[in-house]
Design a protein around this motif. Structure first.
Motif, PDB file in Angstrom:
ATOM      1  N   PHE A 182      42.501  87.010  83.015  1.00  0.00           N
ATOM      2  CA  PHE A 182      43.366  87.579  81.989  1.00  0.00           C
ATOM      3  C   PHE A 182      44.572  88.277  82.614  1.00  0.00           C
ATOM      4  CE2 PHE A 182      44.648  91.336  79.550  1.00  0.00           C
ATOM      5  CZ  PHE A 182      45.028  90.744  78.353  1.00  0.00           C
ATOM      6  N   VAL A 183      44.325  89.117  83.616  1.00  0.00           N
ATOM      7  CA  VAL A 183      45.401  89.900  84.229  1.00  0.00           C
ATOM      8  C   VAL A 183      46.403  89.001  84.938  1.00  0.00           C
ATOM      9  CG1 VAL A 183      45.919  91.594  86.036  1.00  0.00           C
ATOM     10  CG2 VAL A 183      44.046  92.011  84.435  1.00  0.00           C
ATOM     11  N   THR A 184      45.936  88.003  85.674  1.00  0.00           N
ATOM     12  CA  THR A 184      46.859  87.108  86.375  1.00  0.00           C
ATOM     13  C   THR A 184      47.660  86.257  85.397  1.00  0.00           C
ATOM     14  OG1 THR A 184      45.010  85.556  86.705  1.00  0.00           O
ATOM     15  CG2 THR A 184      45.584  87.007  88.540  1.00  0.00           C
ATOM     16  N   SER A 185      47.054  85.922  84.258  1.00  0.00           N
ATOM     17  CA  SER A 185      47.795  85.199  83.225  1.00  0.00           C
ATOM     18  C   SER A 185      48.913  86.072  82.667  1.00  0.00           C
ATOM     19  CB  SER A 185      46.849  84.761  82.109  1.00  0.00           C
ATOM     20  OG  SER A 185      47.561  84.149  81.054  1.00  0.00           O
ATOM     21  N   GLU A 186      48.609  87.338  82.438  1.00  0.00           N
ATOM     22  CA  GLU A 186      49.622  88.276  81.975  1.00  0.00           C
ATOM     23  C   GLU A 186      50.736  88.420  83.014  1.00  0.00           C
ATOM     24  OE1 GLU A 186      49.653  90.530  78.960  1.00  0.00           O
ATOM     25  OE2 GLU A 186      48.582  88.713  78.404  1.00  0.00           O
ATOM     26  N   ALA A 187      50.348  88.483  84.287  1.00  0.00           N
ATOM     27  CA  ALA A 187      51.331  88.613  85.369  1.00  0.00           C
ATOM     28  C   ALA A 187      52.263  87.407  85.419  1.00  0.00           C
ATOM     29  CB  ALA A 187      50.614  88.793  86.708  1.00  0.00           C
ATOM     30  N   MET A 188      51.686  86.209  85.291  1.00  0.00           N
ATOM     31  CA  MET A 188      52.503  84.993  85.313  1.00  0.00           C
ATOM     32  C   MET A 188      53.458  84.950  84.131  1.00  0.00           C
ATOM     33  SD  MET A 188      53.581  82.149  86.449  1.00  0.00           S
ATOM     34  CE  MET A 188      52.531  81.467  87.727  1.00  0.00           C
ATOM     35  N   ASP A 189      52.993  85.363  82.967  1.00  0.00           N
ATOM     36  CA  ASP A 189      53.830  85.365  81.777  1.00  0.00           C
ATOM     37  C   ASP A 189      55.030  86.296  81.956  1.00  0.00           C
ATOM     38  OD1 ASP A 189      54.229  84.521  78.971  1.00  0.00           O
ATOM     39  OD2 ASP A 189      53.926  86.639  78.553  1.00  0.00           O
ATOM     40  N   GLU A 190      54.770  87.483  82.478  1.00  0.00           N
ATOM     41  CA  GLU A 190      55.858  88.436  82.687  1.00  0.00           C
ATOM     42  C   GLU A 190      56.799  87.956  83.792  1.00  0.00           C
ATOM     43  OE1 GLU A 190      58.223  91.546  81.784  1.00  0.00           O
ATOM     44  OE2 GLU A 190      56.369  90.992  80.726  1.00  0.00           O
ATOM     45  N   PHE A 191      56.218  87.338  84.822  1.00  0.00           N
ATOM     46  CA  PHE A 191      57.005  86.818  85.940  1.00  0.00           C
ATOM     47  C   PHE A 191      58.021  85.787  85.458  1.00  0.00           C
ATOM     48  CE2 PHE A 191      57.470  83.568  89.294  1.00  0.00           C
ATOM     49  CZ  PHE A 191      58.017  84.337  90.307  1.00  0.00           C
ATOM     50  N   THR A 192      57.574  84.850  84.652  1.00  0.00           N
ATOM     51  CA  THR A 192      58.475  83.806  84.155  1.00  0.00           C
ATOM     52  C   THR A 192      59.534  84.393  83.225  1.00  0.00           C
ATOM     53  OG1 THR A 192      56.862  83.286  82.422  1.00  0.00           O
ATOM     54  CG2 THR A 192      56.824  81.931  84.393  1.00  0.00           C
ATOM     55  N   ASN A 193      59.159  85.427  82.461  1.00  0.00           N
ATOM     56  CA  ASN A 193      60.146  86.086  81.598  1.00  0.00           C
ATOM     57  C   ASN A 193      61.230  86.783  82.423  1.00  0.00           C
ATOM     58  OD1 ASN A 193      58.830  85.303  79.255  1.00  0.00           O
ATOM     59  ND2 ASN A 193      57.631  87.193  79.106  1.00  0.00           N
ATOM     60  N   GLN A 194      60.829  87.429  83.504  1.00  0.00           N
ATOM     61  CA  GLN A 194      61.755  88.203  84.313  1.00  0.00           C
ATOM     62  C   GLN A 194      62.693  87.338  85.167  1.00  0.00           C
ATOM     63  OE1 GLN A 194      62.403  91.450  84.235  1.00  0.00           O
ATOM     64  NE2 GLN A 194      60.908  91.626  82.558  1.00  0.00           N
ATOM     65  N   LEU A 195      62.362  86.049  85.308  1.00  0.00           N
ATOM     66  CA  LEU A 195      63.227  85.171  86.115  1.00  0.00           C
ATOM     67  C   LEU A 195      64.624  85.036  85.517  1.00  0.00           C
ATOM     68  CD1 LEU A 195      60.773  82.338  87.191  1.00  0.00           C
ATOM     69  CD2 LEU A 195      61.741  84.148  88.605  1.00  0.00           C
ATOM     70  N   ASP A 196      64.745  85.368  84.244  1.00  0.00           N
ATOM     71  CA  ASP A 196      66.073  85.346  83.620  1.00  0.00           C
ATOM     72  C   ASP A 196      67.029  86.318  84.307  1.00  0.00           C
ATOM     73  OD1 ASP A 196      65.562  83.390  81.769  1.00  0.00           O
ATOM     74  OD2 ASP A 196      64.912  84.783  80.210  1.00  0.00           O
ATOM     75  N   GLU A 197      66.456  87.329  84.966  1.00  0.00           N
ATOM     76  CA  GLU A 197      67.300  88.298  85.678  1.00  0.00           C
ATOM     77  C   GLU A 197      67.994  87.653  86.872  1.00  0.00           C
ATOM     78  OE1 GLU A 197      67.856  91.391  84.550  1.00  0.00           O
ATOM     79  OE2 GLU A 197      66.642  90.720  82.840  1.00  0.00           O
ATOM     80  N   LEU A 198      67.499  86.488  87.293  1.00  0.00           N
ATOM     81  CA  LEU A 198      68.094  85.790  88.439  1.00  0.00           C
ATOM     82  C   LEU A 198      69.111  84.744  87.994  1.00  0.00           C
ATOM     83  CD1 LEU A 198      64.988  85.396  90.763  1.00  0.00           C
ATOM     84  CD2 LEU A 198      66.969  86.867  91.107  1.00  0.00           C
ATOM     85  N   GLN A 199      69.646  84.919  86.792  1.00  0.00           N
ATOM     86  CA  GLN A 199      70.758  84.076  86.370  1.00  0.00           C
ATOM     87  C   GLN A 199      72.008  84.539  87.117  1.00  0.00           C
ATOM     88  OE1 GLN A 199      71.043  84.426  82.132  1.00  0.00           O
ATOM     89  NE2 GLN A 199      69.327  83.049  81.745  1.00  0.00           N
ATOM     90  N   GLY A 200      72.756  83.597  87.612  1.00  0.00           N
ATOM     91  CA  GLY A 200      73.966  83.945  88.347  1.00  0.00           C
ATOM     92  C   GLY A 200      74.172  83.016  89.533  1.00  0.00           C
ATOM     93  N   TRP A 201      75.422  82.681  89.794  1.00  0.00           N
ATOM     94  CA  TRP A 201      75.761  81.722  90.859  1.00  0.00           C
ATOM     95  C   TRP A 201      75.504  82.338  92.224  1.00  0.00           C
ATOM     96  CZ3 TRP A 201      79.273  81.698  94.932  1.00  0.00           C
ATOM     97  CH2 TRP A 201      79.501  80.457  95.532  1.00  0.00           C
ATOM     98  N   ILE A 202      74.984  81.487  93.126  1.00  0.00           N
ATOM     99  CA  ILE A 202      74.746  81.900  94.507  1.00  0.00           C
ATOM    100  C   ILE A 202      74.802  80.659  95.389  1.00  0.00           C
ATOM    101  CG2 ILE A 202      72.234  81.628  94.514  1.00  0.00           C
ATOM    102  CD1 ILE A 202      72.085  84.268  96.080  1.00  0.00           C
ATOM    103  N   GLN A 203      75.116  80.848  96.652  1.00  0.00           N
ATOM    104  CA  GLN A 203      75.144  79.732  97.595  1.00  0.00           C
ATOM    105  C   GLN A 203      74.135  80.006  98.715  1.00  0.00           C
ATOM    106  OE1 GLN A 203      78.357  78.721 100.724  1.00  0.00           O
ATOM    107  NE2 GLN A 203      78.995  77.487  98.951  1.00  0.00           N
ATOM    108  N   ILE A 204      73.164  79.083  98.863  1.00  0.00           N
ATOM    109  CA  ILE A 204      72.126  79.202  99.882  1.00  0.00           C
ATOM    110  C   ILE A 204      72.282  78.065 100.872  1.00  0.00           C
ATOM    111  CG2 ILE A 204      69.636  79.322 100.331  1.00  0.00           C
ATOM    112  CD1 ILE A 204      70.561  81.604  98.639  1.00  0.00           C
ATOM    113  N   ASP A 205      72.497  78.428 102.123  1.00  0.00           N
ATOM    114  CA  ASP A 205      72.615  77.418 103.190  1.00  0.00           C
ATOM    115  C   ASP A 205      73.652  76.345 102.834  1.00  0.00           C
ATOM    116  OD1 ASP A 205      71.962  76.498 105.710  1.00  0.00           O
ATOM    117  OD2 ASP A 205      70.310  75.247 105.004  1.00  0.00           O
ATOM    118  N   GLY A 206      74.755  76.781 102.227  1.00  0.00           N
ATOM    119  CA  GLY A 206      75.856  75.881 101.908  1.00  0.00           C
ATOM    120  C   GLY A 206      75.702  75.113 100.606  1.00  0.00           C
TER     121      GLY A 206
END
Length: 459
Positions: free
Chosen positions: A322-346
């Motif tokens: 149950f707890v890990t399922s909750e963690a995964m759900d919140e994790f996927t929701n929070q990935l929206d915070e990583l919206q934004g352009w970036i350049q990795i290794d060119g």
């Protein structure tokens, strides 16, 4: 595209619009005559039941016409699109790839793609009705002559406008190329065709039926009503009387008895006979009614009348899932915070979470968090069900220091882009795991209390 969607797209590809099911010609004829596809009972296998998400029946298919389970010389092609409208289709990792990207992201992606090996149609019903609505074609390898059953299948297919393809070369059959002109091919002489149930009950029916009827007159009467034949009823009664006498001496060895019952189920789980389908479905209904999911618990319930058979570790495992399922759900929701352009290794990324390198690092840390949670939940020195504060953010942070991940040090960031500087980028990552830990803290308390009360009530 959001990382969650990327992974879901990989997984969902297993549920193809075209599905292949290898099956014997006898079962194909039975399927066409009855216009239903018999599913396989997952009752005898704990792992199958788990894969089935607590449903009792399934049909194994593959999306590859030339691979999968080549156990017969015939296969049906199914309309996956139509089936998905009415049934849940879940990909199964038949080859058991590790679901972790500890080594590298490509391994993780490959593990997700391995789910395509089997596409499992899961249901609570012993058959899928209106089979002809889902059949796109039938392919049969016959060798030198077309057997009688094959001839009957051809006749039904022509009457029902179902494409039928016959092959005299096994490789052509697998690849579905160069079918023969069966109208000018040699046929075998007439035979008796499919063996049907007769007045003699199979041993599996007798054994499974006896377990079901034990200590339950209503279920016994239901079996007798189904048999509706004096010779069959007499046969079942004689067997059942011996069974009850013997079981009293063997009831102290539940694991052994459950193994026997599993073997009996396995023997007939794909049998298309009416007797087999009836007794398996009766077992399914009785297990579901009593809220048991495995044979050991079912037999304890039948013999001793014990309603709850879960141990403390079972409740802890429920909390962990149950707890890990909750963690995964919140994790996927929070990935929206990583919206934004970036350049990795060119390489440019419109959103940071689309980078394979970032995905790999994030999931690696999420797995580390899972391991920390697991250690806490199953630590014998901590009664986590009673003292759920052990899953508070403050306690978890002692082993999972999300504030010092410094993910930018693990990446070759050639242009920080919309994140302005590496400090802000690292802080964004930290906030993702901060909210994951807060979700764990908020959700674990009530769930732990609920499970602990259930454990105490059923001791």
């Amino acid at each position: 595209m959001k990382l969650k969607n990327i992974l879901e797209n990989i997984i969902s590809e297993g549920a193809s619009d075209i599905l292949y099911h290898y099956i014997s010609v006898a079962y194909i004829l039975d399927m066409l005559q009855k216009n239903k596809i018999n599913t396989i009972a997952a009752i005898g296998s704990d792992s199958d039941y788990k894969i089935n998400k607590n449903k009792f029946y399934y049909l194994s298919t593959t999306r590859s016409k030339s691979s999968g389970f080549k156990k017969s010389d015939s296969k049906i092609v199914l309309d996956g699109r139509k089936l998905k409208q009415r049934y849940k289709i879940t990909p199964v990792d038949y080859w058991n790839w590790p679901k972790s990207d500890k080594d590298d992201t490509s391994t993780y992606i490959s593990s997700m793609q391995s789910l395509e090996q089997e596409d499992r149609i899961i249901t609570d019903k012993p058959s899928i009705p209106n089979a002809k609505d889902y059949i796109l074609g039938i392919h049969i390898y016959v060798g030198k002559k077309i057997h009688t059953i094959g001839k009957k299948i051809i006749d039904i297919c022509e009457e029902s406008n179902i494409p039928i393809f016959i092959y005299n070369n096994r490789q052509n059959f697998y690849n579905q190329i160069k079918p023969i002109d069966y109208t000018n091919y040699e046929y075998e002489e007439e035979d008796s065709g499919i063996k049907k149930d007769n007045a003699w009950l199979k041993s599996s029916f007798l054994n499974i039926g006896s377990y079901i009827a034990f200590n339950d007159d209503n279920l016994y009467n239901e079996i007798v009503k189904y048999l509706d034949d004096s010779s069959k009823i007499e046969q079942f009664d004689n067997f059942f009387e011996d069974f009850k006498r013997n079981l009293k001496f063997k009831s102290n060895d539940i694991p052994y008895e459950s193994k026997l019952l599993k073997n009996e189920v396995k023997t007939i789980q794909s049998d298309s006979g009416d007797d087999s389908r009836f007794i398996l479905d009766l077992l399914r209904k009785n297990m579901r009614k009593n809220k048991v999911t495995n044979m050991e618990d079912y037999l304890k319930l039948k013999i001793y009348g014990v309603k709850s058979l879960k141990k403390l570790d079972d409740y802890k495992n429920d909390l962990y899932k149950f707890v890990t399922s909750e963690a995964m759900d919140e994790f996927t929701n929070q990935l929206d915070e990583l919206q934004g352009w970036i350049q990795i290794d060119g390489t440019d990324y419109n959103n940071a979470y689309e980078s394979d390198e970032i995905q790999g690092i994030l999931y690696n840390y999420l797995n580390k968090l899972y391991n920390v949670i697991k250690e806490v939940v199953f630590d014998e020195t901590k009664n986590v069900l009673r003292y759920s504060y052990n899953l508070d953010k403050t306690y978890l942070q002692q082993s999972f220091d999300y504030k010092n991940l410094n993910i930018s040090d693990k990446l070759n960031i050639t242009d920080i882009g919309d994140f302005r500087n590496t400090e802000r980028f690292n802080e964004t990552i930290e906030s993702v795991f901060y909210y994951v830990l807060m979700r764990v803290q908020r959700s674990s308390g009530d769930k732990a209390d609920e499970l602990y009360k259930e454990y105490l009530n059923n001791k």
